[in-house]
Scaffold this motif. Structure first.
Motif, PDB file in Angstrom:
ATOM      1  N   ALA A   1     -18.735-121.099 -41.448  1.00  0.00           N
ATOM      2  CA  ALA A   1     -19.232-119.729 -41.616  1.00  0.00           C
ATOM      3  C   ALA A   1     -19.244-119.041 -43.195  1.00  0.00           C
ATOM      4  O   ALA A   1     -17.868-119.136 -43.417  1.00  0.00           O
ATOM      5  N   GLY A   2     -19.883-118.368 -43.374  1.00  0.00           N
ATOM      6  CA  GLY A   2     -19.977-117.435 -44.578  1.00  0.00           C
ATOM      7  C   GLY A   2     -19.728-117.974 -45.673  1.00  0.00           C
ATOM      8  O   GLY A   2     -19.601-117.413 -46.719  1.00  0.00           O
ATOM      9  N   LYS A   3     -20.229-119.317 -45.922  1.00  0.00           N
ATOM     10  CA  LYS A   3     -20.136-120.166 -47.064  1.00  0.00           C
ATOM     11  C   LYS A   3     -21.264-120.936 -47.355  1.00  0.00           C
ATOM     12  O   LYS A   3     -21.902-121.273 -46.242  1.00  0.00           O
ATOM     13  N   GLY A   4     -21.398-121.364 -48.609  1.00  0.00           N
ATOM     14  CA  GLY A   4     -22.426-122.492 -48.999  1.00  0.00           C
ATOM     15  C   GLY A   4     -23.770-121.921 -49.484  1.00  0.00           C
ATOM     16  O   GLY A   4     -24.885-122.439 -49.518  1.00  0.00           O
TER      17      GLY A   4
ATOM     18  N   HIS B   1     -24.604-120.283 -65.350  1.00  0.00           N
ATOM     19  CA  HIS B   1     -25.435-120.513 -64.070  1.00  0.00           C
ATOM     20  C   HIS B   1     -24.334-120.095 -63.045  1.00  0.00           C
ATOM     21  O   HIS B   1     -23.134-120.411 -62.944  1.00  0.00           O
ATOM     22  N   VAL B   2     -24.773-119.218 -62.207  1.00  0.00           N
ATOM     23  CA  VAL B   2     -23.688-118.654 -61.086  1.00  0.00           C
ATOM     24  C   VAL B   2     -24.347-119.576 -59.927  1.00  0.00           C
ATOM     25  O   VAL B   2     -25.208-119.301 -59.150  1.00  0.00           O
ATOM     26  N   LEU B   3     -23.595-120.687 -59.434  1.00  0.00           N
ATOM     27  CA  LEU B   3     -23.871-121.417 -58.171  1.00  0.00           C
ATOM     28  C   LEU B   3     -23.041-120.858 -57.082  1.00  0.00           C
ATOM     29  O   LEU B   3     -21.985-120.461 -57.202  1.00  0.00           O
ATOM     30  N   PRO B   4     -23.512-121.016 -55.901  1.00  0.00           N
ATOM     31  CA  PRO B   4     -22.869-121.016 -54.472  1.00  0.00           C
ATOM     32  C   PRO B   4     -21.257-121.889 -54.911  1.00  0.00           C
ATOM     33  O   PRO B   4     -21.483-122.950 -55.482  1.00  0.00           O
ATOM     34  N   GLY B   5     -20.222-121.723 -54.364  1.00  0.00           N
ATOM     35  CA  GLY B   5     -19.213-122.131 -54.559  1.00  0.00           C
ATOM     36  C   GLY B   5     -19.287-123.694 -53.883  1.00  0.00           C
ATOM     37  O   GLY B   5     -19.663-124.066 -52.852  1.00  0.00           O
ATOM     38  N   VAL B   6     -19.010-124.610 -54.797  1.00  0.00           N
ATOM     39  CA  VAL B   6     -18.819-126.127 -54.283  1.00  0.00           C
ATOM     40  C   VAL B   6     -17.738-126.373 -53.334  1.00  0.00           C
ATOM     41  O   VAL B   6     -16.705-126.007 -53.338  1.00  0.00           O
ATOM     42  N   ILE B   7     -18.117-126.965 -52.241  1.00  0.00           N
ATOM     43  CA  ILE B   7     -17.316-127.374 -51.185  1.00  0.00           C
ATOM     44  C   ILE B   7     -17.279-129.003 -51.207  1.00  0.00           C
ATOM     45  O   ILE B   7     -18.342-129.588 -51.157  1.00  0.00           O
ATOM     46  N   ASP B   8     -16.086-129.345 -51.256  1.00  0.00           N
ATOM     47  CA  ASP B   8     -15.860-130.885 -51.253  1.00  0.00           C
ATOM     48  C   ASP B   8     -15.344-131.502 -49.945  1.00  0.00           C
ATOM     49  O   ASP B   8     -14.017-131.005 -49.393  1.00  0.00           O
TER      50      ASP B   8
END
Length: 444
Positions: A365-368, A53-60
């Protein structure tokens, strides 16, 4: 005309705002340039994502990486390496270092320290203190500032903001999101004899009881309503808080943590001792159930690991001299994927809590999300992989996890940040090249 890409992720199950489907993702100049069938395209490189699965990058959005001043526990290099190993593409780091991050100079120092040393993208919170309130609105504009952090209880140095008068002044300043640790300091002081008398961490959630958290959360929301200022309540742990916060979602966003969703008292304290000690504490199973209901009902906006490492020597001190905190940034993804496989939340809800949620709360901006023009940040996961979390896998400097020996299903296989492969199959790739997270500023 044939399209050309720097990198194509092919044949993966891609989670986009439009749904989950098999697709290719084309990357050019660090951004997402195409989503769909790209079999006819030319490309400099390709990663076959069949079975992944290709997920949006996880942000902690809540970690403590201990630099400067406490590098014997962790630093920006080791903490960000742990993040990348766990499938995390960006972290927001808290200000309770030594010195605390309470001035523009200290904030810029952290940003400078991260250059060429952070494996992932990053941002740093500015800590609110009684002596910097007049400068918060100015300093929060510094590129790479995640927002303002308030400790209403259990902080060190000058970072504690315990009284309502000072708290109201902080809330009235600036425009960025304010993230708050809600525990009532007066009640903590009055009840500390419970912990001292018990001499065992099984008393931790009794000393720092649900009322301690609820009192502070209610005080915060009352002041936020008066100031008409949106606030973010960190690591919510109680049924009472979730019930209360559900009625105030117009101004308040809510975080909970994987450890509060996974561990429960008193069993965790009997099994792990001080290694289960954190603030706010791990609570009884009834509270854990309430956190899961809050996720299912949409009250929770984001997951943060509250990664707060200490050495074994420090954690082995007798309670309550033992410090509170545990590792978490590297285990966030596998723990939560296991919960997905156990049916406690959907994969799409996991993505919302770890990618889209952080973006909404902090105006990143630009992530998520996986969408055209966004940073090419991806967490590639194998939902079928069965692995065991071990201390040996942990690359945090302290080298331990409270989940040592836990079997999980679902594992981060690769971390891609702005089109660069940073981690693959448990190995870090290349050199640290993380950059400050960008924000959509909303100043008048």
């Amino acid at each position: 005309m044939s399209q050309s890409f720097d990198l194509v992720l092919s044949n993966g199950t891609v989670v986009t705002p439009n749904g989950t489907a098999t697709a290719d993702v084309g990357i050019r100049a660090g951004r997402i340039a195409a989503i769909g069938d790209l079999r006819g395209a030319s490309m400099a490189d390709k990663i076959d994502c069949h079975g992944l699965h290709v997920l949006p990058g996880v942000i902690d959005t809540q970690v403590h990486f201990r630099e400067p001043g406490l590098e014997h526990k962790e630093d920006l290099s080791t903490g960000s390496a742990a993040a990348a190993m766990g499938g995390v593409v960006a972290f927001f780091e808290m200000p309770n270092t030594k010195p605390g991050t309470t001035t523009d100079v200290e904030l810029k120092d952290k940003l400078t320290r991260a250059q060429g040393r952070s494996w992932t993208d990053h941002a740093f919170f500015l800590g609110a203190a009684s002596d910097n309130i007049a400068h918060l609105a100015e300093w929060e504009r510094i590129p790479g500032c995640a927002g303002i952090k308030i400790f209403m209880g259990s902080s060190t140095g000058n970072l504690l903001v315990a009284d309502d008068e000072t708290l109201a002044k902080v809330i009235a300043q600036g425009y960025r999101r304010i993230a708050v640790h809600c525990e009532d300091e007066a009640r903590l002081i009055a009840r500390k004899s419970i912990a001292e008398g018990a001499g065992h961490p099984r008393a931790h959630h009794i000393w720092r009881d649900a009322e301690t958290a609820l009192l502070a959360t209610k005080r915060l929301v009352k002041l936020a309503e008066a100031a008409k200022r949106r606030v973010h309540v960190l690591h919510v742990t109680t049924a009472e808080e979730m019930d209360f916060l559900a009625g105030h979602k117009d101004l308040v966003t809510v975080e909970t943590t994987p450890q509060h969703l996974t561990l429960f008292a008193p069993e965790c304290y009997e099994e792990l001792g001080t290694y289960a000690q954190m603030n706010p504490p791990i609570r009884e199973n009834s509270h854990r159930g309430a956190l899961w209901r809050a996720i299912q009902n949409g009250v929770v906006d984001v997951l943060g690991s509250d990664h707060a490492p200490h050495t074994r020597e420090e954690k082995d001190k007798p309670y309550p001299q033992s410090p509170s905190g545990m590792t978490g940034v590297q285990t966030l993804v596998p723990l939560m994927l296991d919960h997905v496989n156990q049916g406690r939340l959907t994969l799409e809800r996991f993505v919302d809590l770890t990618s889209a949620g952080p973006q909404r709360i902090y105006n990143i901006a630009g992530k998520g999300r996986i969408a055209l023009g966004y940073d090419a940040d991806f967490t590639l996961v194998d939902m079928k992989a069965e692995r065991t979390i071990t201390n040996q896998w942990i690359v945090s400097r302290c080298g331990w996890t409270p989940f040592d020996g836990k079997k999980v299903q679902g594992w981060p296989m690769a971390t891609i940040i702005r089109g660069r492969l940073v981690m693959s199959d448990g190995q870090l790739i290349g050199d640290p090249a993380g950059q400050p997270v960008r924000f959509q500023e909303c100043y008048p």
